[in-house]
Design a protein around this motif. Structure first.
Motif, PDB file in Angstrom:
ATOM      1  N   PRO A 132       4.539  40.527   8.809  1.00  0.00           N
ATOM      2  CA  PRO A 132       3.921  40.054   7.561  1.00  0.00           C
ATOM      3  C   PRO A 132       4.368  38.627   7.234  1.00  0.00           C
ATOM      4  O   PRO A 132       5.516  38.244   7.473  1.00  0.00           O
ATOM      5  CB  PRO A 132       4.435  41.046   6.512  1.00  0.00           C
ATOM      6  CG  PRO A 132       5.633  41.698   7.130  1.00  0.00           C
ATOM      7  CD  PRO A 132       5.394  41.695   8.596  1.00  0.00           C
ATOM      8  N   ASN A 133       3.419  37.866   6.695  1.00  0.00           N
ATOM      9  CA  ASN A 133       3.682  36.478   6.325  1.00  0.00           C
ATOM     10  C   ASN A 133       4.598  36.439   5.104  1.00  0.00           C
ATOM     11  O   ASN A 133       4.331  37.074   4.088  1.00  0.00           O
ATOM     12  CB  ASN A 133       2.340  35.784   6.020  1.00  0.00           C
ATOM     13  CG  ASN A 133       2.490  34.275   5.935  1.00  0.00           C
ATOM     14  OD1 ASN A 133       3.614  33.769   5.902  1.00  0.00           O
ATOM     15  ND2 ASN A 133       1.378  33.582   5.904  1.00  0.00           N
ATOM     16  N   ARG A 134       5.686  35.652   5.186  1.00  0.00           N
ATOM     17  CA  ARG A 134       6.642  35.615   4.071  1.00  0.00           C
ATOM     18  C   ARG A 134       6.095  34.830   2.883  1.00  0.00           C
ATOM     19  O   ARG A 134       6.531  35.019   1.754  1.00  0.00           O
ATOM     20  CB  ARG A 134       7.946  34.958   4.536  1.00  0.00           C
ATOM     21  CG  ARG A 134       8.715  35.810   5.528  1.00  0.00           C
ATOM     22  CD  ARG A 134       9.923  35.087   6.072  1.00  0.00           C
ATOM     23  NE  ARG A 134      10.920  34.858   5.021  1.00  0.00           N
ATOM     24  CZ  ARG A 134      12.037  34.162   5.217  1.00  0.00           C
ATOM     25  NH1 ARG A 134      12.278  33.620   6.393  1.00  0.00           N
ATOM     26  NH2 ARG A 134      12.907  34.003   4.234  1.00  0.00           N
ATOM     27  N   GLY A 135       5.144  33.948   3.107  1.00  0.00           N
ATOM     28  CA  GLY A 135       4.622  33.136   1.998  1.00  0.00           C
ATOM     29  C   GLY A 135       5.474  31.886   1.796  1.00  0.00           C
ATOM     30  O   GLY A 135       6.656  31.839   2.148  1.00  0.00           O
ATOM     31  N   PHE A 136       4.872  30.863   1.211  1.00  0.00           N
ATOM     32  CA  PHE A 136       5.533  29.557   1.076  1.00  0.00           C
ATOM     33  C   PHE A 136       6.778  29.641   0.189  1.00  0.00           C
ATOM     34  O   PHE A 136       7.860  29.190   0.538  1.00  0.00           O
ATOM     35  CB  PHE A 136       4.538  28.539   0.504  1.00  0.00           C
ATOM     36  CG  PHE A 136       5.174  27.199   0.208  1.00  0.00           C
ATOM     37  CD1 PHE A 136       5.507  26.337   1.238  1.00  0.00           C
ATOM     38  CD2 PHE A 136       5.453  26.819  -1.098  1.00  0.00           C
ATOM     39  CE1 PHE A 136       6.100  25.116   0.972  1.00  0.00           C
ATOM     40  CE2 PHE A 136       6.042  25.599  -1.370  1.00  0.00           C
ATOM     41  CZ  PHE A 136       6.364  24.744  -0.335  1.00  0.00           C
ATOM     42  N   GLY A 176      12.415  36.892   1.352  1.00  0.00           N
ATOM     43  CA  GLY A 176      11.719  37.633   2.398  1.00  0.00           C
ATOM     44  C   GLY A 176      12.692  38.572   3.098  1.00  0.00           C
ATOM     45  O   GLY A 176      13.845  38.711   2.696  1.00  0.00           O
ATOM     46  N   GLU A 189       1.228  41.346  14.199  1.00  0.00           N
ATOM     47  CA  GLU A 189       2.080  40.252  13.712  1.00  0.00           C
ATOM     48  C   GLU A 189       2.871  40.704  12.497  1.00  0.00           C
ATOM     49  O   GLU A 189       2.411  41.510  11.685  1.00  0.00           O
ATOM     50  CB  GLU A 189       1.213  39.043  13.332  1.00  0.00           C
ATOM     51  CG  GLU A 189       0.668  38.291  14.541  1.00  0.00           C
ATOM     52  CD  GLU A 189      -0.036  37.005  14.137  1.00  0.00           C
ATOM     53  OE1 GLU A 189       0.153  36.562  12.989  1.00  0.00           O
ATOM     54  OE2 GLU A 189      -0.787  36.464  14.962  1.00  0.00           O
ATOM     55  N   LYS A 233       8.536  32.275  -0.843  1.00  0.00           N
ATOM     56  CA  LYS A 233       9.601  33.140  -0.332  1.00  0.00           C
ATOM     57  C   LYS A 233      10.359  32.433   0.781  1.00  0.00           C
ATOM     58  O   LYS A 233      11.579  32.559   0.904  1.00  0.00           O
ATOM     59  CB  LYS A 233       9.015  34.466   0.181  1.00  0.00           C
ATOM     60  CG  LYS A 233       8.710  35.439  -0.950  1.00  0.00           C
ATOM     61  CD  LYS A 233       8.362  36.806  -0.416  1.00  0.00           C
ATOM     62  CE  LYS A 233       8.132  37.781  -1.564  1.00  0.00           C
ATOM     63  NZ  LYS A 233       7.749  39.107  -1.090  1.00  0.00           N
ATOM     64  N   GLY A 234       9.624  31.664   1.592  1.00  0.00           N
ATOM     65  CA  GLY A 234      10.299  30.911   2.646  1.00  0.00           C
ATOM     66  C   GLY A 234      11.169  29.820   2.073  1.00  0.00           C
ATOM     67  O   GLY A 234      12.227  29.479   2.615  1.00  0.00           O
ATOM     68  N   TYR A 253       5.626  47.655  10.203  1.00  0.00           N
ATOM     69  CA  TYR A 253       6.708  46.905   9.555  1.00  0.00           C
ATOM     70  C   TYR A 253       7.061  47.546   8.208  1.00  0.00           C
ATOM     71  O   TYR A 253       6.205  47.649   7.323  1.00  0.00           O
ATOM     72  CB  TYR A 253       6.298  45.450   9.338  1.00  0.00           C
ATOM     73  CG  TYR A 253       6.137  44.682  10.627  1.00  0.00           C
ATOM     74  CD1 TYR A 253       7.230  44.079  11.243  1.00  0.00           C
ATOM     75  CD2 TYR A 253       4.886  44.575  11.245  1.00  0.00           C
ATOM     76  CE1 TYR A 253       7.077  43.381  12.438  1.00  0.00           C
ATOM     77  CE2 TYR A 253       4.732  43.885  12.430  1.00  0.00           C
ATOM     78  CZ  TYR A 253       5.837  43.292  13.036  1.00  0.00           C
ATOM     79  OH  TYR A 253       5.690  42.610  14.214  1.00  0.00           O
ATOM     80  N   THR A 288       0.617  49.546   9.111  1.00  0.00           N
ATOM     81  CA  THR A 288       1.577  48.597   9.679  1.00  0.00           C
ATOM     82  C   THR A 288       2.832  49.309  10.152  1.00  0.00           C
ATOM     83  O   THR A 288       3.279  50.278   9.533  1.00  0.00           O
ATOM     84  CB  THR A 288       1.962  47.534   8.634  1.00  0.00           C
ATOM     85  OG1 THR A 288       2.963  46.678   9.199  1.00  0.00           O
ATOM     86  CG2 THR A 288       2.518  48.164   7.361  1.00  0.00           C
ATOM     87  N   ASP A 315       6.362  45.495   4.720  1.00  0.00           N
ATOM     88  CA  ASP A 315       5.013  45.118   4.293  1.00  0.00           C
ATOM     89  C   ASP A 315       4.412  46.262   3.478  1.00  0.00           C
ATOM     90  O   ASP A 315       4.888  47.399   3.528  1.00  0.00           O
ATOM     91  CB  ASP A 315       4.156  44.835   5.533  1.00  0.00           C
ATOM     92  CG  ASP A 315       2.877  44.078   5.204  1.00  0.00           C
ATOM     93  OD1 ASP A 315       2.744  43.652   4.032  1.00  0.00           O
ATOM     94  OD2 ASP A 315       2.037  43.907   6.096  1.00  0.00           O
TER      95      ASP A 315
END
Length: 1111
Positions: free
Chosen positions: A1003-1007, A1015, A1001, A1009-1010, A354, A352, A357
């Motif tokens: 990395p997904n922050r997750g529910f 994040g 893309e 963490k959002g 990023y 990655t 991540d």
């Protein structure tokens, strides 16, 4: 890019109107030029560099684009080398020549930032085939020490020697007014300067927090928004590098005492962990012994297992003499990987781009001083990847080089098939990870082969087709000889202290695949190509005693060099094939008498297993004569149709029949002149003491200056390349780099005369004597004094009789004399077409008899007949100073051209070009010239490359179809073209570095963490660093220099979406620049208006209440 002064010669200029050229036709001789239609014009010629191959010379820095998968390497001479997939390479150069200290990709943007040791930074546009600089910024008051460009950011952080950090907008290459001053970053109570900035990085989870490492050991967490230091971390050892954990809660520092410190960002008082990876742990709990500095550390995490920590340096001080190591720490295991050369830099390749991540590292790219290694982190034992680039040119220093364009089509597959069996095992099974870019779409697809000879006696064959380079096959000539023993037992017959097997010159016949090489120990080896493996019980050996001049106090030896010109083997030849001795029978090497009849190397006596490929046919060795070592071989040629090999030196020449394994001719140079010859030289003086030059060496890197074509007859310099080991070694730099050819030398004319050596050979079917009407096999011999002699060859019939009847040889005297040593010779037919030497098509000598008969058909010689009194050939002769064309068989001079007066030719070749022929010359003053044939009209004269060292002189060579090359450094081959057509098509032929790729893309922050935060925190850097918030930087701090790669550079960009986008971006940049200028002008006008208004108001107030008479 270097600008060349080009002087193309007008076609209307005739040879007669030029002061340096004359065209004469002898009375009674037909005007041959009336028949020959010369098609080559000056419009066919143009000189430009094409590609550079090999390992970057003196590398200093490295960067990798993880999305485009392109690797960039910078060097100490300001060069940039970019690598993608196999065959995708690019070379560009900073004009200043300053060392590249750091490189930063604008990831997936097709751009690269380079920081140089002269405190300049440059933005390179990689979206075009030949990268160009878009912007430059030169710092005036501060030295650059470190750069950092965050992913997907346009703001570049620049750390300086004073400890300050400046910020540059990479789109406009302007400085922001936001500056982090060193005295604000460190504690006020600190009394000493923290030293230069050695590290800058932003927190992976919070772009508003910047980690700054100072050399003294202080690390600061800087809050960009609040413009203050959040935390300060102190350690009492100097810092070399730092690396983040991807979660942004921890970072690691490497120090000068071999320790790694791990810090929790919220606990600055004490390091969370201190380890010394290679230190011995004392039992009493004291600090471990200090180790060497850990120069760099990288900290990479994985989802599934333990993180990787990769570091260079840090070994304990008691490992003296140990090679450089890379250490990989994974979990509880520590693996130490030894490298062949010191480590310059390394990079861990991750899945990655990023930083916030899991990194998932899969490989480590290690840049060494003379190699590039990629380690597979995903396999047990960390195997390396097989390198697809041609980076092993310098595996042993290159001593000679030959270039063959437009070879027989079946040659490359044949060499590849035998070379593929030589590959090492144990490589990683994965694909090469540096896989970006695309190959060029060139139309030129003819086979090209480069052959390099090396100091260790190896010879490499390279596929050079389509501007690529790939090693095909490697031949080790040293296997023929006994291995050198320890120094105490070293044989005293060696004439070079080191590299006794070094290749001096080679001759190759592509059609018959016969190869002949000459080495520095006065040995010649003939090789035949075979696809079958064989074991040679006894290596065929022929010893030759060449005594061209009398040593002091010696009497002439009638059995030595004065071998009769008849085909009877001379006294120095060996018996027939069945009785060939492997060692001299009458050699004396006692301590009380002079060495005599002893070869310099000992041919191996045990059976020799020969793999498919090139196999030894015959070894020829020159022997010591009355205590004098044999002279180095200066010229060499082989002809498969005649079965002959010929070689010469300053003693004379020898002709060997390699089919019958006999010496046919061993003649001193003076004896080649017939008695009635007007060009005959005076009797020789006794030979003076040999000029010493020690072992072969190079003024720059130890490569061996061994090509005879580097010599000029008018100077004593460079005329000797091998000496006895007891003689003193002179100043090599002065010898290797002196190119003055003044005749006011202290060397007397007699001494100069005594050094006449054979400089070139050419086998041909021509007319040996003036009145001959039928062409027959001949050998043209050229000397360093400019004489060209003709030797007639009488060949026996083919088949079995060829192996039983002797070959007749007779000298026919001098044909012509030119100024300077003879460089090259060739024959043209009456229509001006090149007459190549005859050859025998290749057949496998070890195959079955049926297969032999199918393939073995001699190319029929079709000698042109000459009517009485009519010429049917042109002889082309070129020396260090001039070129001449003679009519054959009358030997009448038709054309003459003085190539250079003040310099001398280093390399000349008769080459095929655009369906015709010409002479191509490279002079010591850097000029490259071409002359038409047969009229010797100048077509090209360009001041291309001033000669800076002997390596260029030794390795420069021309080939057909407008191709040429030379070694520009000890590790790199530079290819150039002198063809206008190739220059025009170069854009198509070059590879593309940039290909449109989607950025992965984020990395997904997750529910959770959002929902609750945690994040990655983004930062609007524009608000902080833009002119509105931060103001303008001081103009005296740095100077902006617009690069040449603006709209002009974009013309070469790929068409389609990528090109359009790039052009749009440049247009926007230019529009922005113009708008900026307009904005500045408007601001200036407003300021002027304000000033005027203020002055008017002040005047009004001053005079408001005064009467008119008070004014």
């Amino acid at each position: 890019m270097k600008k060349f002064y080009i002087r193309k010669v007008l076609d209307g200029l005739t040879a007669a109107s030029s002061s340096s050229s004359s065209s004469t036709t002898q009375p009674g001789t037909p005007k041959e030029n009336d028949v020959v239609q010369e098609t080559l014009q000056s419009e066919h010629f143009q000189l430009c560099k094409t590609v550079r191959h090999g390992f970057p010379y003196q590398p200093s820095s490295m960067a990798f684009d993880p999305v485009q998968k392109i690797l960039a390497v910078g060097t100490q001479t300001g060069a940039l080398r970019l690598f993608g997939r196999a065959g995708v390479e690019c070379y560009c150069q900073h004009e200043s020549g300053a060392a590249v200290i750091q490189l930063q990709f604008l990831i997936n943007e097709g751009a690269l930032v380079s920081a140089l040791a002269d405190d300049s930074i440059h933005l390179w546009n990689l979206r075009q085939k030949i990268p160009a600089i878009l912007h430059s910024l030169k710092f005036n008051r501060e030295r650059i020490t470190y750069c950092h460009l965050p992913f997907q950011s346009k703001w570049l952080y620049i750390g300086t020697e004073r400890g300050n950090i400046h910020i540059v907008n990479v789109e406009s290459f302007t400085l922001s007014g936001y500056v982090i001053m060193w005295n604000k970053a460190i504690e006020l109570s600190t009394k000493t300067h923290p030293g230069p900035v050695v590290h800058i990085s932003d927190n992976p989870m919070d772009e508003g927090k910047l980690l700054i490492g100072f050399e003294c050991g202080v690390v600061v967490m800087w809050d960009l928004k609040c413009k203050k230091a959040d935390y300060r971390y102190n350690y009492d050892e100097a810092i070399h590098s730092a690396a983040w954990h991807h979660e942004g809660k921890q970072f690691v520092c490497s120090h000068s005492d071999g320790t790694l410190t791990t810090w929790n960002i919220r606990a600055p008082a004490k390091a969370a962990q201190i380890i010394t990876p290679h230190g011995k742990q004392p039992k009493d709990g004291k600090k471990p012994e200090p180790c060497k500095p850990i120069l760099k550390v990288e900290y990479k995490t994985t989802r599934a297992g333990d993180p990787f920590m990769v570091l260079s340096g840090g070994l304990s001080y008691d490992t003296v003499g140990r090679r450089a190591c890379l250490t990989v720490m994974h979990g509880k295991s520590t693996t130490v990987l030894e490298m062949d050369y010191p480590i310059v830099d390394f990079l861990t390749l991750c899945e990655t781009p990023y930083p916030s991540d899991f990194q998932e590292p899969y490989a480590v790219v290690v840049l060494l001083e003379k190699d590039l290694v990629v380690i597979d982190l995903g396999q047990i034992g960390y195997p390396i990847f097989e390198n697809p680039y041609p980076l092993t040119i310098h595996e042993s220093p290159v001593t000679c080089c030959e270039y063959f364009a437009d070879c027989p089509a079946e040659l490359i597959p044949a060499l590849y098939s035998v070379g593929s069996r030589q590959k090492r095992q144990g490589y990683s099974k994965k694909e090469w990870p540096i896989s970006g870019g695309n190959w060029g779409q060139g139309t030129q697809s003819y086979p090209e082969i480069i052959i390099t000879g090396h100091a260790d006696g190896s010879i490499k064959f390279w596929d050079a087709s389509a501007l690529m380079l790939q090693v095909l096959y490697k031949l080790k000539t040293a296997k023929v000889f006994e291995r050198t023993r320890g120094k105490e037992e070293k044989p005293s017959t060696d004439i070079v202290e080191e590299d006794p097997f070094a290749i001096q010159t080679l001759s190759w016949c592509p059609e018959s695949r016969m190869l002949c090489v000459a080495g520095v120990s006065a040995h010649v080896i003939v090789y035949r190509f075979s696809k079958q493996e064989i074991t040679t019980e006894v290596v065929q050996l022929l010893e030759v005693r060449m005594q061209g001049e009398f040593s002091d106090g010696d009497s002439p030896d009638p059995g030595g060099e004065q071998t009769p010109t008849l085909p009877t083997p001379g006294a120095s030849s060996s018996p027939q094939e069945g009785e060939l001795p492997t060692q001299p029978s009458t050699g004396s090497n006692s301590s009380d008498g002079p060495r005599d009849n002893i070869p310099c190397l000992q041919v191996r006596s045990s059976p020799l297993k020969q793999s498919p490929g090139y196999q030894v046919e015959l070894v020829i060795q020159l022997v010591w004569v009355s205590g004098e070592p044999p002279q180095p071989i200066t010229s060499l040629a082989i002809n498969s149709s005649y079965g002959l090999v010929v070689f010469g030196n300053s003693s004379g020449l020898a002709v060997v029949d390699y089919l019958q394994k006999t010496l046919l001719l061993n003649m001193g140079t003076s004896d080649l002149y017939s008695p009635s010859d007007p060009y005959q030289r005076q009797p020789r003086s006794p030979r003076k003491q040999r000029q010493p030059s020690g072992a072969l060496s190079d003024s720059n890197d130890g490569a061996n200056p061994s090509e005879d074509r580097c010599k000029s007859p008018t100077s004593a310099k460079m005329s000797r390349k091998i000496s006895s080991s007891h003689e003193p070694r002179p100043d090599q730099d002065a010898k290797d780099n002196s190119f003055t050819r003044s005749r006011s030398s202290s060397v007397t004319s007699i001494e100069r005369e005594s050094r006449e050596a054979i400089s070139s050979f050419h086998f041909c079917e021509s007319f040996p004597r003036k009145n001959d009407s039928l062409a027959s096999p001949c050998l043209l011999v050229g000397t360093t004094q400019g004489s060209v002699m003709m030797v007639a060859l009488s060949m026996p019939p083919g088949g079995d009789q060829r192996l039983q009847q002797p070959v007749g040889i007779s000298s026919c005297g001098t044909m012509a004399s030119l100024k300077g040593g003879i460089m090259t010779m060739a024959l043209l037919d009456a229509a001006g077409a090149l007459l190549p030497p005859s050859y025998e098509p290749w057949y496998d000598a070890n195959a079955s008899d049926e297969e032999k008969e199918k393939s073995r058909r001699r190319r029929p010689a079709t000698p042109p007949s000459s009517q009485e009194g009519q010429d049917s050939q042109f002889a082309v002769l070129c020396s260090e100073k001039q070129a001449k064309v003679l009519a054959m068989p009358s030997q009448t001079r038709l054309y003459k051209h003085n190539i250079t007066e003040s310099s001398f030719v280093l390399r000349a070749d008769v080459v095929q070009m655009a369906g015709s022929n010409c002479i191509a010359c490279f002079c010591a003053n850097g000029h490259i010239m071409t002359l038409s044939l047969p009229s010797l009209r100048p077509l090209l004269d360009m001041n291309y490359l001033p000669l800076t060292d002997m390596r260029i002189a030794r390795t420069f060579c021309f080939s057909n179809l407008g191709q040429a090359l030379y070694l520009t450094s000890s590790t790199e081959i530079q290819r150039i073209t002198y063809s206008q057509e190739t220059c025009d098509n170069l854009q198509e032929m070059l590879s593309e570095l940039f290909t449109p790729v989607e950025t992965p893309e984020a990395p997904n922050r997750g529910f959770f963490k959002g929902l609750f935060g945690g994040g990655a925190q983004s930062l609007d850097r524009e608000d902080l660093f833009g002119e509105t918030a931060a103001g303008k930087a001081s103009r005296s701090l740095a100077q902006h220099i617009p690069g040449p790669g603006g709209m002009e550079g974009m013309k070469g960009a790929a068409s389609g979406v990528v090109g359009d986008l790039a052009r749009a971006r440049i247009a926007l940049d230019e529009r922005g620049q113009k708008l900026g200028e307009l904005d500045e002008r408007t601001a200036a006008m407003m300021a002027s208006a304000d000033s005027f208004s203020k002055h008017a108001h002040d005047m009004m107030l001053k005079y408001k209440d005064k009467k008119w008479y008070q004014l």
